[in-house]
Design a protein around this motif. Sequence first.
Motif, PDB file in Angstrom:
ATOM      1  N   MET A  50       1.053  -0.747  -0.203  1.00  0.00           N
ATOM      2  CA  MET A  50       0.019   0.198  -0.133  1.00  0.00           C
ATOM      3  C   MET A  50       0.470   0.740  -0.163  1.00  0.00           C
ATOM      4  O   MET A  50       0.806   1.974  -0.507  1.00  0.00           O
ATOM      5  CB  MET A  50      -0.937  -0.154   1.261  1.00  0.00           C
ATOM      6  CG  MET A  50      -1.948   1.218   1.222  1.00  0.00           C
ATOM      7  SD  MET A  50      -2.621   0.691   2.697  1.00  0.00           S
ATOM      8  CE  MET A  50      -3.631   1.869   3.236  1.00  0.00           C
ATOM      9  N   PHE A  51       1.969   1.360   0.845  1.00  0.00           N
ATOM     10  CA  PHE A  51       2.902   2.098   0.359  1.00  0.00           C
ATOM     11  C   PHE A  51       3.929   2.274  -0.313  1.00  0.00           C
ATOM     12  O   PHE A  51       5.413   3.119   0.627  1.00  0.00           O
ATOM     13  CB  PHE A  51       2.995   2.787   2.187  1.00  0.00           C
ATOM     14  CG  PHE A  51       2.106   3.026   3.259  1.00  0.00           C
ATOM     15  CD1 PHE A  51       1.393   4.362   2.910  1.00  0.00           C
ATOM     16  CD2 PHE A  51       1.491   2.104   3.491  1.00  0.00           C
ATOM     17  CE1 PHE A  51       0.058   4.616   3.916  1.00  0.00           C
ATOM     18  CE2 PHE A  51       0.565   2.858   4.985  1.00  0.00           C
ATOM     19  CZ  PHE A  51       0.809   4.167   4.392  1.00  0.00           C
ATOM     20  N   GLY A  52       3.893   1.452  -1.065  1.00  0.00           N
ATOM     21  CA  GLY A  52       4.577   1.962  -2.187  1.00  0.00           C
ATOM     22  C   GLY A  52       6.418   1.399  -1.999  1.00  0.00           C
ATOM     23  O   GLY A  52       7.242   1.509  -2.031  1.00  0.00           O
ATOM     24  N   ARG A  53       6.744   0.561  -0.334  1.00  0.00           N
ATOM     25  CA  ARG A  53       7.639  -0.333  -0.243  1.00  0.00           C
ATOM     26  C   ARG A  53       8.183  -1.316  -0.909  1.00  0.00           C
ATOM     27  O   ARG A  53       9.310  -2.295  -1.156  1.00  0.00           O
ATOM     28  CB  ARG A  53       7.678  -0.855   1.020  1.00  0.00           C
ATOM     29  CG  ARG A  53       7.499   0.671   2.061  1.00  0.00           C
ATOM     30  CD  ARG A  53       7.327  -0.817   3.224  1.00  0.00           C
ATOM     31  NE  ARG A  53       7.145   0.739   4.883  1.00  0.00           N
ATOM     32  CZ  ARG A  53       7.121   0.174   5.855  1.00  0.00           C
ATOM     33  NH1 ARG A  53       7.192  -1.222   6.325  1.00  0.00           N
ATOM     34  NH2 ARG A  53       7.380   0.996   7.121  1.00  0.00           N
ATOM     35  N   THR A  54       7.288  -2.515  -1.292  1.00  0.00           N
ATOM     36  CA  THR A  54       7.145  -2.753  -2.617  1.00  0.00           C
ATOM     37  C   THR A  54       6.513  -3.627  -2.848  1.00  0.00           C
ATOM     38  O   THR A  54       4.820  -2.669  -3.444  1.00  0.00           O
ATOM     39  CB  THR A  54       7.671  -4.335  -1.517  1.00  0.00           C
ATOM     40  OG1 THR A  54       8.147  -5.665  -2.508  1.00  0.00           O
ATOM     41  CG2 THR A  54       6.583  -5.370  -0.548  1.00  0.00           C
ATOM     42  N   GLY A  55       6.283  -4.422  -4.150  1.00  0.00           N
ATOM     43  CA  GLY A  55       5.361  -4.506  -5.562  1.00  0.00           C
ATOM     44  C   GLY A  55       4.597  -5.958  -4.783  1.00  0.00           C
ATOM     45  O   GLY A  55       5.016  -6.762  -4.427  1.00  0.00           O
ATOM     46  N   ALA A 158      -2.672  -2.539  13.834  1.00  0.00           N
ATOM     47  CA  ALA A 158      -2.636  -2.500  12.316  1.00  0.00           C
ATOM     48  C   ALA A 158      -3.360  -1.381  11.575  1.00  0.00           C
ATOM     49  O   ALA A 158      -2.747  -0.149  10.916  1.00  0.00           O
ATOM     50  CB  ALA A 158      -3.459  -3.881  10.661  1.00  0.00           C
ATOM     51  N   PRO A 159      -4.527  -0.861  12.056  1.00  0.00           N
ATOM     52  CA  PRO A 159      -5.273   0.473  11.849  1.00  0.00           C
ATOM     53  C   PRO A 159      -4.060   1.693  12.002  1.00  0.00           C
ATOM     54  O   PRO A 159      -3.902   2.590  11.916  1.00  0.00           O
ATOM     55  CB  PRO A 159      -6.626   0.413  12.306  1.00  0.00           C
ATOM     56  CG  PRO A 159      -6.868  -0.567  12.664  1.00  0.00           C
ATOM     57  CD  PRO A 159      -5.617  -1.033  12.929  1.00  0.00           C
ATOM     58  N   SER A 160      -3.235   1.763  13.267  1.00  0.00           N
ATOM     59  CA  SER A 160      -2.072   2.706  14.040  1.00  0.00           C
ATOM     60  C   SER A 160      -1.047   2.675  13.083  1.00  0.00           C
ATOM     61  O   SER A 160      -0.807   3.088  12.963  1.00  0.00           O
ATOM     62  CB  SER A 160      -1.932   1.873  15.280  1.00  0.00           C
ATOM     63  OG  SER A 160      -2.838   2.363  16.096  1.00  0.00           O
ATOM     64  N   GLU A 161      -1.184   1.112  12.587  1.00  0.00           N
ATOM     65  CA  GLU A 161       0.186   1.540  11.958  1.00  0.00           C
ATOM     66  C   GLU A 161       0.061   1.607  10.177  1.00  0.00           C
ATOM     67  O   GLU A 161       1.264   2.083  10.069  1.00  0.00           O
ATOM     68  CB  GLU A 161       0.816  -0.769  12.062  1.00  0.00           C
ATOM     69  CG  GLU A 161       1.158  -0.864  12.773  1.00  0.00           C
ATOM     70  CD  GLU A 161       1.218  -2.931  11.766  1.00  0.00           C
ATOM     71  OE1 GLU A 161       2.039  -3.266  11.955  1.00  0.00           O
ATOM     72  OE2 GLU A 161       0.485  -2.957  11.809  1.00  0.00           O
ATOM     73  N   CYS A 162      -1.157   1.696   9.919  1.00  0.00           N
ATOM     74  CA  CYS A 162      -1.659   2.211   8.759  1.00  0.00           C
ATOM     75  C   CYS A 162      -1.321   3.421   9.163  1.00  0.00           C
ATOM     76  O   CYS A 162      -1.020   4.681   7.701  1.00  0.00           O
ATOM     77  CB  CYS A 162      -2.857   2.085   7.903  1.00  0.00           C
ATOM     78  SG  CYS A 162      -4.046   2.997   6.577  1.00  0.00           S
ATOM     79  N   ALA A 163      -2.114   4.295  10.251  1.00  0.00           N
ATOM     80  CA  ALA A 163      -2.041   6.024  10.760  1.00  0.00           C
ATOM     81  C   ALA A 163      -0.512   6.367  10.315  1.00  0.00           C
ATOM     82  O   ALA A 163      -0.313   7.474  10.161  1.00  0.00           O
ATOM     83  CB  ALA A 163      -2.708   6.026  12.229  1.00  0.00           C
ATOM     84  N   LEU A 164       0.255   5.538  11.153  1.00  0.00           N
ATOM     85  CA  LEU A 164       1.533   6.151  11.448  1.00  0.00           C
ATOM     86  C   LEU A 164       1.930   5.495  10.372  1.00  0.00           C
ATOM     87  O   LEU A 164       3.635   6.404   9.957  1.00  0.00           O
ATOM     88  CB  LEU A 164       2.657   5.468  12.585  1.00  0.00           C
ATOM     89  CG  LEU A 164       2.177   5.951  13.759  1.00  0.00           C
ATOM     90  CD1 LEU A 164       2.732   4.426  13.809  1.00  0.00           C
ATOM     91  CD2 LEU A 164       2.684   6.511  13.957  1.00  0.00           C
ATOM     92  N   LEU A 165       2.069   4.484   9.338  1.00  0.00           N
ATOM     93  CA  LEU A 165       3.458   4.782   7.739  1.00  0.00           C
ATOM     94  C   LEU A 165       2.216   5.752   6.982  1.00  0.00           C
ATOM     95  O   LEU A 165       3.244   6.530   5.834  1.00  0.00           O
ATOM     96  CB  LEU A 165       3.261   3.558   7.318  1.00  0.00           C
ATOM     97  CG  LEU A 165       3.939   2.004   8.352  1.00  0.00           C
ATOM     98  CD1 LEU A 165       3.610   0.684   7.485  1.00  0.00           C
ATOM     99  CD2 LEU A 165       5.266   2.501   8.084  1.00  0.00           C
ATOM    100  N   LEU A 166       1.420   6.341   6.769  1.00  0.00           N
ATOM    101  CA  LEU A 166       1.020   7.206   6.533  1.00  0.00           C
ATOM    102  C   LEU A 166       1.661   8.401   6.395  1.00  0.00           C
ATOM    103  O   LEU A 166       1.928   9.059   5.955  1.00  0.00           O
ATOM    104  CB  LEU A 166      -0.607   7.386   6.559  1.00  0.00           C
ATOM    105  CG  LEU A 166      -1.403   8.169   5.768  1.00  0.00           C
ATOM    106  CD1 LEU A 166      -1.146   8.413   3.979  1.00  0.00           C
ATOM    107  CD2 LEU A 166      -3.618   8.922   5.598  1.00  0.00           C
ATOM    108  N   LEU A 240     -10.028   5.930   4.652  1.00  0.00           N
ATOM    109  CA  LEU A 240      -9.495   4.503   5.101  1.00  0.00           C
ATOM    110  C   LEU A 240      -9.925   3.375   5.594  1.00  0.00           C
ATOM    111  O   LEU A 240      -9.979   4.137   6.548  1.00  0.00           O
ATOM    112  CB  LEU A 240      -7.846   4.677   5.251  1.00  0.00           C
ATOM    113  CG  LEU A 240      -7.306   5.674   3.832  1.00  0.00           C
ATOM    114  CD1 LEU A 240      -5.068   5.792   4.125  1.00  0.00           C
ATOM    115  CD2 LEU A 240      -7.108   5.705   2.599  1.00  0.00           C
ATOM    116  N   GLY A 241     -10.901   2.505   5.296  1.00  0.00           N
ATOM    117  CA  GLY A 241     -11.863   2.260   6.771  1.00  0.00           C
ATOM    118  C   GLY A 241     -11.224   0.536   6.172  1.00  0.00           C
ATOM    119  O   GLY A 241     -10.661  -0.041   5.536  1.00  0.00           O
TER     120      GLY A 241
END
Length: 381
Positions: A50-55, A158-166, A240-241
Motif C-alpha cells: 500500500m505504501f510503495g515499499r514493494t510490489g 494495524a490501523p495504528s500502523e497505517c496512520a503512522l506509515l501514512l 481508509l476503512g
Amino acid sequence: MSRRILILGAGFGGLELSTMLSEELGDEVEVTVIDRRDSFVFGFSKLDVMFGRTGLAAVEHPYREIAKPGVTVLREEITAIDPAARTVTTDAGTHEADALVIALGADYDLDATPGLAEHGREFYSVPGAAALADVIAGIESGRIVIGVCGAPFKCPPAPSECALLLNDELVRRGVRDRCEIPFTIPLGSPVPPSPETSVAIEAELSRRGIQFLPGRKVASLEPGRALLDDGSALPFDLFLGVPKHRAPDVVIASGITEDGYVPVDSATLRTSFPGVYAIGDVATAGVPKAGVFAEGAARVVARELIAEARGEAGPPPYDGRGSCYIEFGEGRVGRVDIDFLSGPEKTGEFNPPSAALTAEKDDFGASRRRRWFESQNRGEP
C-alpha cells in the motif's frame, strides 16, 4: 485406509497445520488443503504494498511451490460445508473427511456499513491495499480519515500502523503540512490487553499530529463525511476503512456459526460437531484475530490429530500466547507479547522499537516461508 484430514483455508493456520502433520505423519495420512486463492500473502505485507515499499508480486507465495509428503493443495471454490457429515462441496466435486478443520479466516462485510463501498476505500484485503498504492502516492493535500467499522477486527495494531506509515509517506514527499489524519477505532485504546503498548502508540500518534479518536465506530459514510456511532461526523477527502468482519458466507450457511463466527472449545479448538475443528479468524476462541494466534491454534489441533493417529494422550490446552510486531514508523518496529488464556487475566508485555526487533520481524516472515513453502527434501526445517 489412511486417515483423511481436510483443511479448509491455506492461511497461517492451514499452512502450519498441514506442515506439522506432514512432518510427523507423512504419508500415513491424507491431508488435503483447499483454498480458492493461488498464493499466500503475509498480513503485514499489505501495508508494504500500500505504501510503495514493494510490489504485490514480491509478497505473493504460490501454493504450487508446496511439496510435502502426505499433503495435497487444491485451488477450488468451496460451495457447501456439511459439518455433521464432514463433507465439503467445491466447484470441482465433493470431499469427505475423517477430521475437518475450518481455517477460512474472516471475510469483510462492506455492506454492513452503509456507504463504505460507494464513498470509502478498504485497505485490509490484498486487492484493496494494492489498489490504494497509486492513490496514496498521489496525495498532495486533504483530510485522510482512517476508520474502523466494527470489532473484533484482524490485527488490532494495524490501523495504528497505517496512520503512522501514512504520516511517513506524506512527510517523505513534503506534503504532510497540507494534510490532516484523523484516526478512529471502536476500541478504547490501540492495544487493550497492553496499556503500555497503547500509551506508546498514542504518544507516537500525538507526536505526528494525528488526531486519535478511540471508542468510536464508523457507522456509515456519506459523500465526504464519515458518521460515527456517537452522532459526530468526520469530513474527509479520502476514507481508509477497516470493514466489519464475519465468517465467510459458506461457513455461515453451514449452520455452524453463532453471531458470525464458529464457537469452539478454547482449549482444544473443537466445535460442537465430532471431528470438526475451527482455527484462526473464523473461530471464537477467546484470542485476538491475528495470524500468530491462528498458527498457535493450528499447533494444538495438529498435536491432537497426531496423538489420535498414534493412540497417545492429547496435548496440553491452547495457551493463547502470541507475539505481534508493530510498525512505529520511521523504520522502527516494536513487539507486544500477548497471553490470553494461560493465566487468570489477559496480559500484554511491551517491547519498545529497536533494530533487533526490526530484524526479528524480517526473520519471522522468512522462517515461515521456508517452513511452509520449501520442500522437506531440500533439508529445510
